[in-house]
Design a protein around this motif. Structure first.
Motif, mmCIF file in Angstrom:
data_model
loop_
_atom_site.group_PDB
_atom_site.id
_atom_site.type_symbol
_atom_site.label_atom_id
_atom_site.label_comp_id
_atom_site.label_asym_id
_atom_site.label_seq_id
_atom_site.Cartn_x
_atom_site.Cartn_y
_atom_site.Cartn_z
ATOM 1 N N THR A 35 0.875 -1.043 -0.051
ATOM 2 C CA THR A 35 0.049 -0.029 -0.090
ATOM 3 C C THR A 35 0.949 1.548 -0.026
ATOM 4 N N ASP B 263 1.838 2.796 -3.397
ATOM 5 C CA ASP B 263 0.533 3.070 -4.341
ATOM 6 C C ASP B 263 0.545 4.671 -4.634
ATOM 7 N N ALA B 264 0.882 5.088 -5.305
ATOM 8 C CA ALA B 264 0.963 6.659 -5.461
ATOM 9 C C ALA B 264 -0.545 7.053 -5.809
ATOM 10 N N GLU B 265 -1.051 6.266 -6.770
ATOM 11 C CA GLU B 265 -2.498 6.571 -7.026
ATOM 12 C C GLU B 265 -3.344 6.701 -6.013
ATOM 13 N N ALA B 266 -3.263 5.827 -5.129
ATOM 14 C CA ALA B 266 -4.065 5.641 -3.939
ATOM 15 C C ALA B 266 -3.773 6.735 -2.961
ATOM 16 N N ALA C 54 -2.869 9.988 -3.860
ATOM 17 C CA ALA C 54 -3.737 11.104 -4.442
ATOM 18 C C ALA C 54 -5.159 10.940 -4.197
ATOM 19 N N ALA C 55 -5.643 9.573 -4.442
ATOM 20 C CA ALA C 55 -7.410 9.317 -4.441
ATOM 21 C C ALA C 55 -7.681 9.360 -3.056
ATOM 22 N N PHE D 47 3.035 6.747 -1.727
ATOM 23 C CA PHE D 47 1.702 7.096 -1.018
ATOM 24 C C PHE D 47 1.636 8.623 -0.506
ATOM 25 N N ALA E 46 2.511 11.247 -3.162
ATOM 26 C CA ALA E 46 1.513 11.913 -3.863
ATOM 27 C C ALA E 46 0.570 12.511 -3.266
ATOM 28 N N ARG F 26 1.521 16.074 -2.872
ATOM 29 C CA ARG F 26 1.504 16.762 -4.067
ATOM 30 C C ARG F 26 -0.051 16.982 -4.614
ATOM 31 N N GLU F 27 -1.002 16.138 -4.544
ATOM 32 C CA GLU F 27 -2.125 16.251 -4.972
ATOM 33 C C GLU F 27 -2.969 17.496 -3.939
#
Length: 316
Positions: free
Chosen positions: A124, A127-130, A132-133, A157, A160, A163-164
């Motif tokens: 986990t 998981d950079a996308e997670a 940001a999400a 994680f 990201a 950043r978001e």
């Protein structure tokens, strides 16, 4: 699966981090006696406060910015993975009972979610996308604050997520335990507590975890002090949730007002277990409704509610 050049670069970069390196001073710890090993760890841990002291100016600047956002209605979010995330969960969980904050004001976003609070959830933290999400799912915006924690300063994680959050206009803080980290580059406020090598190489639940806890203690506590949640050095916004806390509340009221124990207990009961209300009742000789009104006018700040100017304004 073959290793790519990007993977090799990442592995090489990780090996250069001070928190990952094996320190020759600790090469024989597996052969030490228990007392000697305890002394070794204690001596290592004793260096952490000095490492935190070195970044106090940067930390103070970040806290001032946090206070400004929260005073304007924003929220504080900690984001972390593994040990850092669990340290964040602990600090956030203590804010409601200590300062009577609503649960949504200070919260932690942990890679892997609640399942990761009690142990590792594989993959986990990568998981950079997670990351940001999770920021998007929480509706983070310009009023909010996001503090990213990563001992390495490179956890995908967390990076990201920060950043978001910054893209969305939130105030961002990066807390790491190495120098010149990716997380620092992404955050508006960079706090790098350089704790050096760990007694057990790479075990960042040791000095790094201690440093992160010390810093979060300061962020949450100083923010609440600045927001009027503390009077003198008393936690006057504390929730009275059990007999120990009830006794503490009565002692606080007595020490602040000079009232004896029966009078302090009676005021606390009449105030519905609200310490600040009880103090105003005793100090100004008013009932609970009037005490609450004065506290509301003073924006919940006990010191302001007790001032002569406040008394004159309400009696005019």
């Amino acid at each position: 699966m073959s290793e790519t050049s990007e993977d090799r670069d990442a592995h090489a970069a990780l090996a250069t981090l001070s928190t990952e390196r094996a320190d020759p001073r600790y090469a024989a710890i597996d052969r030490l006696g228990t007392l000697e090993l305890a002394r070794t760890m204690n001596e290592a841990d004793a260096t952490v406060p000095d490492a935190v002291a070195a970044v106090l100016p940067e930390l103070a600047d970040a806290i001032d910015a946090v206070v400004e956002r929260l005073a304007s209605g924003g929220r504080l979010r900690y984001v972390g993975a593994g040990t850092a995330g669990r340290v964040a969960v602990m600090d956030a969980a203590e804010c409601p009972p200590t300062f009577s904050t609503p649960p949504e004001l200070v919260a932690a976003i942990l890679a892997g979610g609640r399942a990761a609070e009690g142990g590792a959830v594989e993959g986990t933290e990568d998981d950079a996308e997670a990351g940001a999400a999770a920021i998007a799912a929480d509706g983070i915006g310009p009023a909010d604050v996001v503090v990213g924690l990563a001992a390495s300063g490179r956890t995908p994680f967390v990076v990201a997520a920060v950043r978001e959050a910054r893209r969305r206009g939130a105030l961002t803080v990066g807390l790491s335990c190495n120098a010149g980290t990716v997380l620092s580059a992404e955050a508006e406020h960079a706090i790098e507590v350089r704790v050096g090598t760990e007694v057990v190489a790479g075990s960042t639940r040791l000095k790094s975890g201690t440093a992160q806890k010390l810093v979060l203690n300061m962020i949450s506590t100083i923010t609440m002090v600045r927001l009027g949640k503390v009077y003198r050095n008393y936690m006057v916004d504390m929730r009275v949730l059990n007999s120990k806390l009830a006794d503490r509340a009565v002692r606080m009221i007595g020490e602040i007002t000079g009232a004896d124990r029966p009078a302090a207990q009676a005021a606390l009961a009449s105030a519905g277990n609200r310490i600040k209300t009880a103090v105003v009742m005793i100090e100004l000789g008013v009932d609970a409704a009037e005490a609450d009104r004065r506290l509301t006018e003073a924006d919940g700040r006990l010191a302001a509610a007790l001032t002569a100017d406040s008394v004159q304004r309400h009696s005019a």
